[in-house]
Design an enzyme around this catalytic site. Structure first.
Site, short mmCIF file in Angstrom:
data_model
loop_
_atom_site.label_atom_id
_atom_site.label_comp_id
_atom_site.label_asym_id
_atom_site.label_seq_id
_atom_site.Cartn_x
_atom_site.Cartn_y
_atom_site.Cartn_z
N HIS A 166 11.70 14.41 21.98
CA HIS A 166 11.21 13.72 23.30
C HIS A 166 12.02 14.35 24.53
O HIS A 166 13.33 14.65 24.34
CB HIS A 166 11.20 12.36 23.39
CG HIS A 166 10.09 11.62 22.61
ND1 HIS A 166 9.84 10.37 22.19
CD2 HIS A 166 8.81 12.26 22.27
CE1 HIS A 166 8.79 10.35 21.58
NE2 HIS A 166 8.18 11.24 21.63
N ASP B 98 13.32 13.48 27.16
CA ASP B 98 14.57 12.86 27.76
C ASP B 98 15.76 13.11 26.90
O ASP B 98 16.92 12.66 27.29
CB ASP B 98 14.45 11.32 28.08
CG ASP B 98 13.80 10.62 26.68
OD1 ASP B 98 13.37 11.14 25.75
OD2 ASP B 98 13.93 9.23 26.90
#
Length: 308
Positions: free
Chosen positions: A63, A65
């Site tokens: 992901h 982040d």
């Protein structure tokens, strides 16, 4: 001893006072970065640590982040005239994901080596350091995701009397203390167990983000000196949201810390909506007393028990 710095504690999106997820671990001249979210380079600068000597970058999952800071990090490492190979570790698809991100960092003066994690668990060693073990273990997120556990083993004390009783020359003591087996020219063999006592307690660090609570996390975090764990939500009413998105609350993290019998837990990977995690600490501390709502840059040096 192991140096640990939680560079970024944010989840989903960076905030003015909160960078995205990243952890740096240093041992005996080696550096390991786990995740590389946006802002990791700035956090390193603030800490005064350099990206050049990073030996290994581990990813929990892909992901944004957790990996969006990678292209800039690679360019900075290249601009620092690094030439040594860089090892990357992560779930299936690692090389494909990294090569896609390298569209904006295509030319580097150092090679990248890849190790894709196989199965539910995988163990790695730092080159030349068999005493420092890194274990990846599967957690429960909405895509394939792993936690990481690091253990620094510690040999037993050297027994001078045992060495003398076995007629071992002093020139062999140091290699035996380091775990080497000695074969002498006259046909004798000396092994470390002849001069070392029982193994002593080492150092154990566990890092988990983006998961529902699992028994696997508890097992791998058992007796950790430091357990760094996601605390995405503090508001009790967001438990259902945590379940739906495969994250966990501060209180669920505290329950796992209690079950695992860890010494200390740092919360991390906060939702942008969780403006002040400390607000929810009292209830978490009722579950596990040594819970800390970590901020970016929180650092510690983990030492052996008799050196603390």
């Amino acid at each position: 001893m192991i140096d640990v710095c939680l560079l970024g504690t944010g989840g989903m999106m960076p905030l003015p006072n909160r960078y995205l997820t990243a952890l740096m671990v240093r041992y005996n001249g080696k550096s390991i970065l786990i995740d590389c979210g946006e802002g990791t380079q700035i956090a390193l600068k603030k800490k005064g640590w350099s990206p050049k000597p990073i030996d290994m970058i581990c990813f929990t999952h892909y992901h944004a982040d957790h990996i969006s800071g990678l292209p800039g990090m690679l360019l900075t490492m290249g601009n620092a005239e690094r030439t040594e190979p860089l090892l990357m570790v992560g779930p299936k698809g690692l090389e494909r994901v990294v090569k896609a991100l390298r569209t904006i960092a295509p030319e580097l003066p150092f090679p990248i080596e890849y190790h894709e994690i196989n199965g539910d668990e995988d163990e790695l060693l730092l080159p030349g350091m068999p005493e420092f073990r890194i274990k990846a273990f599967k957690v429960n997120h909405n895509i394939l995701c792993y936690g990481y556990s690091m253990e620094l083993d510690r040999k037993g004390k050297f027994n001078v009397e045992a060495a003398k009783a076995n007629g071992i020359e002093q020139k062999y003591w140091n290699p035996l203390q380091k775990g080497e087996i000695i074969h002498t020219e006259d046909g004798r063999t000396y092994t470390p167990d002849m001069v070392l006592g029982e193994d002593r307690k080492g150092i154990h660090l566990t890092y988990v983000t983006d998961s529902r609570p699992t028994e696997g996390i508890v097992k791998n975090a058992e007796k950790s000196d430091l357990f760094i764990c996601e605390g995405m939500y503090g508001e009790p009413e967001k438990l259902q949201k945590a379940r739906e998105n495969r994250h966990m609350t501060i209180y669920e993290a505290a329950e796992m810390a209690k079950k695992a019998g860890v010494k200390e837990m740092w919360l991390t990977h906060y939702s942008p909506s969780l403006v002040n995690p400390k607000e929810y600490l009292p209830k978490a501390k009722e579950i596990f007393g040594n819970t800390i709502a970590a901020k970016d840059g929180r650092a510690i040096t983990l030492r052996f028990e008799d050196e603390a």
